[in-house]
Design an enzyme around this catalytic site. Structure first.
Site, PDB file in Angstrom:
ATOM      1  CG  HIS A  27      -2.067  -1.009   1.041  1.00 14.18           C
ATOM      2  ND1 HIS A  27      -3.216  -0.773   0.293  1.00 14.18           N
ATOM      3  CD2 HIS A  27      -2.176  -2.276   1.514  1.00 14.18           C
ATOM      4  CE1 HIS A  27      -3.983  -1.851   0.349  1.00 14.18           C
ATOM      5  NE2 HIS A  27      -3.377  -2.777   1.067  1.00 14.18           N
ATOM      6  N   GLY A 116      -7.896 -14.047  -7.078  1.00 12.19           N
ATOM      7  CA  GLY A 116      -8.364 -13.606  -5.773  1.00 12.19           C
ATOM      8  C   GLY A 116      -7.433 -13.943  -4.634  1.00 12.19           C
ATOM      9  CB  ALA A 117      -4.507 -16.030  -4.370  1.00 10.64           C
ATOM     10  CG  LEU A 119      -0.714 -14.817  -5.227  1.00  4.00           C
ATOM     11  CD1 LEU A 119      -0.629 -16.317  -5.464  1.00  4.00           C
ATOM     12  CD2 LEU A 119       0.471 -14.337  -4.385  1.00  4.00           C
ATOM     13  CB  SER A 120      -0.590  -9.328  -9.375  1.00  3.04           C
ATOM     14  OG  SER A 120      -0.322  -8.440  -8.325  1.00  3.04           O
ATOM     15  CG  ASP A 166      -0.309  -5.482  -8.180  1.00  2.94           C
ATOM     16  OD1 ASP A 166       0.610  -5.508  -7.343  1.00  2.94           O
ATOM     17  OD2 ASP A 166      -1.506  -5.569  -7.880  1.00  2.94           O
TER      18      ASP A 166
END
Length: 376
Positions: A27, A116-117, A119-120, A166
């Site tokens: 972030h 959705g993990a 991991l981009s 990412d």
């Protein structure tokens, strides 16, 4: 299914782009700060061919639906809403908006990046699409330009206000290295990260808790960081030096914004500390900084989850050097830095802890720094 099975002809070429894990610097990218991601071996692969009728046809072998058909000239932000196809469609839109001569195409996707993990998977999809279109049309785009166009697609077309990390990781990482990136000016340095040579492993713990960054929580934190920067009179929170943090916090009245400011400033400093340790060959000493970063994400930024907290605490108790959540949070994955001889014990401890808590078994896999986007 293959490209030929879907479209009846052979593709002109195949391109792929990786997912990523972020070693440290979470972030911070949309605060114009510092990050240190590395590319996964898991990739999104796209077979592609040009069309001369302006039609964009999209198919994924990983989604139970047929071909999505759109017209390149009619693409507009927000459509197709809520669909995986919005990501590649957004890339076509972003490239056309930038004046690049991109039209119709047939694209067929396969991916090994868990969705959705954290991991981009979306960045891998975007960068693979942009790389394919760049190759098909001979545009000669730099990896940085591909990353920026991909981010534009995610921000303006899909509607997720993500930073640039990412996409830059997917486009620019090199094998055997972590990418030290200044997200303000995209200055980058490839930092050697050879874990095996030091008897170390990096374990990814996919908690199988799906996250969705478009649900408002991510946007709320970004807005809070921007409010903090305005309050402190700086362009972005990266402009608050670590030594200035105590005084800066006294000037922020909102307790939530104060927490966000503290996380971003301390996280930028953690990136610099990790870089210094890696440059000095002291990779084992990075571990405690990972755990420190997780505590900041959990307590100050509040983007962790019970499953992520359990993964980190369990790994540390089982003898890991350090662990933290990676990615945007609200679920997703954690990373664990550990000595090779502790791998089995940590994996067993994680499986047991998740079972005892009644959580689904986590997906555990080791990773090493992979290569960025490329034609295959």
């Amino acid at each position: 299914m293959s490209f030929r099975e879907v479209y009846g002809t052979a593709p002109e070429g195949t391109w792929e782009a990786p997912g990523r894990v972020n070693l440290i610097g979470e972030h911070t990218d949309y605060n114009e700060g510092f990050v240190l991601p590395l590319a996964l071996a898991h990739t999104c692969r796209v077979e592609a061919a040009r069309r001369d009728d302006g039609v964009l046809r999209l198919h994924s072998a990983d989604v139970e639906e047929g071909v999505v058909q759109l017209r390149a000239e009619e693409l507009a932000p927000g459509a197709p809403e809520g669909n995986w196809a919005a990501y590649p469609a957004g890339v076509v839109w972003a490239m056309r908006e930038a004046g690049l001569p991109v039209g119709g195409a047939d694209l067929h996707f396969t991916s090994t990046v868990p969705v959705g993990a954290g991991l981009s998977s979306s960045a891998a999809l975007e960068v693979a699409t942009a790389s394919a279109l760049d190759g098909l049309h001979g545009l000669g785009l730099s990896p940085e330009r591909i990353a920026r166009l991909s981010q534009r697609a995610e921000n303006a077309f899909v509607g997720v206000p993500s930073g640039i990390m990412d996409q830059m990781a997917s486009a620019c990482c090199t094998e055997g290295h972590a990418l030290h990136l200044d997200t303000r000016d995209l200055t980058q340095r490839q930092v050697p990260f050879d874990l095996a040579a030091q008897g170390l492993r990096l374990l990814v713990v996919d908690t199988r808790v799906k996250h969705a960054l478009g649900d408002g929580a991510y946007a709320e934190r970004r807005a809070g960081c921007e409010e903090g920067a305005r309050t402190l009179g700086v362009p972005a929170l990266r402009d608050i030096a670590y030594a200035e943090l105590p005084g800066a916090l006294e000037r922020v009245a909102d307790p939530v914004v104060r927490r966000y400011v503290r996380h971003v400033v301390t996280e930028d400093q953690r990136v610099e500390r990790v870089i210094a340790l890696l440059d000095a060959g002291e990779t084992r000493a990075v571990g405690p900084l990972l755990t420190e970063g997780h505590a900041s994400l959990r307590d100050d930024f509040q983007v962790s989850s019970p499953e992520l907290d359990l993964a980190v605490a369990t790994a540390d108790e089982a003898g890991a050097l350090g662990a933290r959540m990676t990615g945007g949070g609200f679920g997703g994955s954690a990373i664990v830095l550990l000595a090779q001889e502790r791998l089995k014990a940590v994996e067993e401890a994680l499986n047991s802890a998740f079972a005892a808590a009644g959580y689904p078994q986590p997906h555990l896999f080791e990773t090493t720094p992979g290569a960025g986007a490329r034609r295959v």
